[in-house]
Design a protein around this motif. Structure first.
Motif, short mmCIF file in Angstrom:
data_model
loop_
_atom_site.label_atom_id
_atom_site.label_comp_id
_atom_site.label_asym_id
_atom_site.label_seq_id
_atom_site.Cartn_x
_atom_site.Cartn_y
_atom_site.Cartn_z
N SER A 1 36.35 -16.98 -29.15
CA SER A 1 37.40 -17.03 -30.17
C SER A 1 36.88 -17.14 -31.60
CB SER A 1 38.32 -18.23 -29.91
OG SER A 1 38.95 -18.11 -28.67
N VAL A 2 35.61 -17.54 -31.77
CA VAL A 2 35.09 -17.79 -33.11
C VAL A 2 33.83 -16.97 -33.34
CG1 VAL A 2 34.25 -19.55 -34.71
CG2 VAL A 2 36.00 -20.15 -33.04
N GLU A 3 33.88 -16.10 -34.32
CA GLU A 3 32.73 -15.29 -34.66
C GLU A 3 31.61 -16.17 -35.22
OE1 GLU A 3 31.64 -11.61 -37.63
OE2 GLU A 3 33.71 -11.90 -37.03
N GLY A 4 30.41 -16.00 -34.70
CA GLY A 4 29.26 -16.76 -35.18
C GLY A 4 28.97 -18.04 -34.41
N LEU A 5 29.88 -18.46 -33.56
CA LEU A 5 29.68 -19.67 -32.76
C LEU A 5 28.93 -19.31 -31.48
CD1 LEU A 5 30.23 -22.69 -32.26
CD2 LEU A 5 32.45 -22.04 -31.28
N THR A 6 27.81 -19.99 -31.26
CA THR A 6 27.02 -19.73 -30.05
C THR A 6 27.24 -20.84 -29.04
OG1 THR A 6 25.08 -20.94 -30.84
CG2 THR A 6 25.22 -18.59 -31.42
N THR A 7 26.93 -20.55 -27.79
CA THR A 7 27.08 -21.54 -26.73
C THR A 7 26.22 -22.76 -26.99
OG1 THR A 7 27.56 -19.76 -25.16
CG2 THR A 7 26.89 -21.88 -24.23
N LYS A 8 24.99 -22.55 -27.43
CA LYS A 8 24.07 -23.66 -27.69
C LYS A 8 24.62 -24.60 -28.77
CE LYS A 8 19.50 -24.76 -29.42
NZ LYS A 8 18.37 -24.30 -30.16
N VAL A 9 25.07 -24.04 -29.88
CA VAL A 9 25.60 -24.84 -30.98
C VAL A 9 26.89 -25.54 -30.55
CG1 VAL A 9 26.55 -24.72 -33.32
CG2 VAL A 9 24.48 -23.46 -32.75
N LEU A 10 27.75 -24.83 -29.83
CA LEU A 10 29.00 -25.42 -29.35
C LEU A 10 28.71 -26.61 -28.44
CD1 LEU A 10 32.07 -25.51 -29.04
CD2 LEU A 10 31.81 -23.90 -27.13
N ASN A 11 27.79 -26.44 -27.49
CA ASN A 11 27.48 -27.53 -26.57
C ASN A 11 26.95 -28.76 -27.30
OD1 ASN A 11 28.33 -26.21 -24.27
ND2 ASN A 11 26.32 -25.32 -23.87
N GLU A 12 26.13 -28.55 -28.33
CA GLU A 12 25.62 -29.67 -29.12
C GLU A 12 26.77 -30.37 -29.86
OE1 GLU A 12 22.91 -30.22 -33.07
OE2 GLU A 12 22.23 -28.74 -31.59
N CYS A 13 27.66 -29.59 -30.42
CA CYS A 13 28.82 -30.13 -31.13
C CYS A 13 29.73 -30.91 -30.17
CB CYS A 13 29.58 -28.98 -31.78
SG CYS A 13 31.07 -29.47 -32.64
N LEU A 14 30.01 -30.34 -29.02
CA LEU A 14 30.85 -31.00 -28.03
C LEU A 14 30.21 -32.30 -27.55
CD1 LEU A 14 31.98 -27.89 -25.96
CD2 LEU A 14 33.41 -29.26 -27.50
N ARG A 15 28.91 -32.27 -27.32
CA ARG A 15 28.18 -33.46 -26.85
C ARG A 15 28.31 -34.60 -27.86
NH1 ARG A 15 24.30 -30.93 -24.85
NH2 ARG A 15 23.12 -30.57 -26.75
N LYS A 16 28.15 -34.30 -29.14
CA LYS A 16 28.27 -35.34 -30.18
C LYS A 16 29.68 -35.91 -30.22
CE LYS A 16 24.80 -33.43 -33.32
NZ LYS A 16 24.58 -32.76 -34.60
N ASN A 17 30.67 -35.04 -30.12
CA ASN A 17 32.05 -35.50 -30.17
C ASN A 17 32.43 -36.33 -28.95
OD1 ASN A 17 33.87 -34.38 -32.52
ND2 ASN A 17 32.32 -32.83 -32.10
N VAL A 18 31.89 -35.98 -27.80
CA VAL A 18 32.12 -36.77 -26.59
C VAL A 18 31.44 -38.13 -26.73
CG1 VAL A 18 31.60 -36.95 -24.11
CG2 VAL A 18 32.50 -34.81 -25.05
N ALA A 19 30.22 -38.16 -27.25
CA ALA A 19 29.48 -39.42 -27.42
C ALA A 19 30.22 -40.39 -28.33
CB ALA A 19 28.08 -39.14 -27.97
N PHE A 20 30.90 -39.88 -29.35
CA PHE A 20 31.65 -40.74 -30.27
C PHE A 20 33.04 -41.07 -29.74
CE2 PHE A 20 28.73 -39.06 -33.65
CZ PHE A 20 28.17 -40.28 -33.98
N GLY A 21 33.45 -40.45 -28.64
CA GLY A 21 34.77 -40.73 -28.07
C GLY A 21 35.90 -39.98 -28.74
#
Length: 113
Positions: free
Chosen positions: A50-70
């Protein structure tokens, strides 16, 4: 002569809260992820498509940080093939409102210039 007692103490940013805001607001994709979740896009593969320029690797890192913070929660379904979805937590909704307020403040500052 007696010294007057100090009335005010130096305020510093709450360590955990400040680190969370820096980390999340500093990640250029976090706000995009919140927008995707608000629009009902919950699966990582769909987010990347859905987002041009967003890669799986960067998304997973972003999601991981957001999950860690709750801020968001990862839901893994016991299916074959495996399915994972992400949802905003009640705390995450509060946090996102704060980020929205920061955005409004920035727009007010820019308008006043």
């Amino acid at each position: 002569m007696e010294r007057q007692a100090k009335i005010f103490s130096r305020r510093s940013a709450p360590e955990q809260g400040a680190r969370m805001v820096e980390t999340i607001y500093g990640c250029k994709w976090s706000l995009t992820v919140y927008q995707l979740l608000a629009n009902g896009i919950k699966r990582p593969g769909e987010m990347v498509r859905s987002v041009e320029g967003l890669t799986t690797k960067v998304l997973n890192e972003c999601l991981r940080k957001n999950v860690a913070f709750g801020i968001i929660e990862r839901i893994a379904y016991n299916e074959i093939p495996p399915r994972v979805e992400y949802v905003v937590t009640p705390f995450g909704r509060k946090f996102i409102r704060i980020l929205d307020d920061l955005d409004k403040l920035q727009k007010e500052i820019e308008f006043d210039r």
